[in-house]
Design an enzyme around this catalytic site. Sequence first.
Site, short mmCIF file in Angstrom:
data_model
loop_
_atom_site.label_atom_id
_atom_site.label_comp_id
_atom_site.label_asym_id
_atom_site.label_seq_id
_atom_site.Cartn_x
_atom_site.Cartn_y
_atom_site.Cartn_z
N HIS A 106 112.84 55.83 15.61
CA HIS A 106 113.92 55.92 16.59
C HIS A 106 113.83 54.71 17.51
O HIS A 106 112.79 54.04 17.57
CB HIS A 106 113.79 57.21 17.42
N CYS A 145 117.94 52.58 16.24
CA CYS A 145 119.15 52.46 17.05
C CYS A 145 118.99 51.29 18.02
O CYS A 145 117.89 51.05 18.53
CB CYS A 145 119.40 53.74 17.84
#
Length: 419
Positions: free
Chosen positions: A102, A144
Amino acid sequence: MADVCHAYQILKTGGLKEENIVVFMYDDIAYDPENPRQGIIINSPYGDDVYHGVPKDYTGNDVNVDNFFAVLLGDKAKVKGGSGKVVDSGPNDRIFIYYTDHGGPGVLGMPTNPYMYANDLNEVLKQKHALGTYKSLVFYLEACESGSIFEGLLPQGLNIYATTASGPDENSWGTYCPGEYPSPPLEYDTCLGDLYSVAWMEDCDVHNLRTETIKQQYKLVKERTSSDNSYYGSHVMQYGDLPLSTDNLYLYMGTNPANENFTFIEENSLFSSQKTVNQRDADLLHFWHKYRKAPEGSDRKTKAQKEFMDAMSHRMHIDSSIQLIGKVLFGLEKSSKVLNTVRSSGKPLVDDWTCLKTFVRTFETHCGSLSQYGMKHMRSIANLCNSGVTVEQMAAASSQACTSFPSNPWSSLSNGFTA
């Protein structure tokens, strides 16, 4: 983790020696009770097991920022736990790094705290260059807002070429997700891979990497990951020394002998997934499908419902806390402009990285852990630093915004601060 295991199989099949591959993975999937195929991990709906034979150099709590940096720098003395294997490279060696987790603006997730900050990673890359222990280095990054890790931070002249799954202000996307096409096998409640990662690896699986260049792969992956520039895709970026992209992939990854006679086709021959899932929502999708499939009145259904509600409650708490801090500091009218500002291309996320880390710790002290979801707000916190907010003002605003925070595991500080 499926992405990491698949990447290992590509390098191993490509002929790289075991001692030249270092694997970091938390290793909590293969034998998790919820894995429908115990001891097996797949990275695509019809894919083979990618878990078998993967070395467990660094697993569990040994997967941390300090170990990652020490391994990259070849500093055995600073490695704690794990196999002790490091990147013991010399001036004529080529290095390939693949990182997937992430992320958020200026930060990369780790299964442990603290997270990895962009300025620290770029400083370590500069140190590696100063040591003179590589000829060239290629870095593939899945997360991301991964463009923000190198934007305005990775200088040219280090003989480093990096590509990222998304731009500095974009999400990256999960693929092969339940309910989408193509779906994982029915027994799975989770996405099997990430779009950018699956794109470069499925390209490697079929092409002769002796003849395919990094640039050719970049173009194919960029096209597939953008999903025809739809909402369900991101823009793959490149940073650093772009001339390195004319190198053949073989120099960094080896090549599968079975693909020796494969003629490279410029057109995108890879399957383009029709729909993907925002990487940040993959956990919600997992809980929702678990809930939907569980028998009515069962403990499994109750547990899945609680997990979903806890995750949603944590998200709402984090979102509203950041908004409230902005309003306390800048007033109703100005706050959203300050929090949502995106700096111009070529500028790093923040001028003072110490300020950013201090503000993250201040927020977490009063409002609970940002966690993986909360990383999306790193740009807002960076903008507070860029706007001249002091530590005292941030502490007072955080205290005012968060009189309490949820006690569910998403908000727990038991694992320490993310900064």
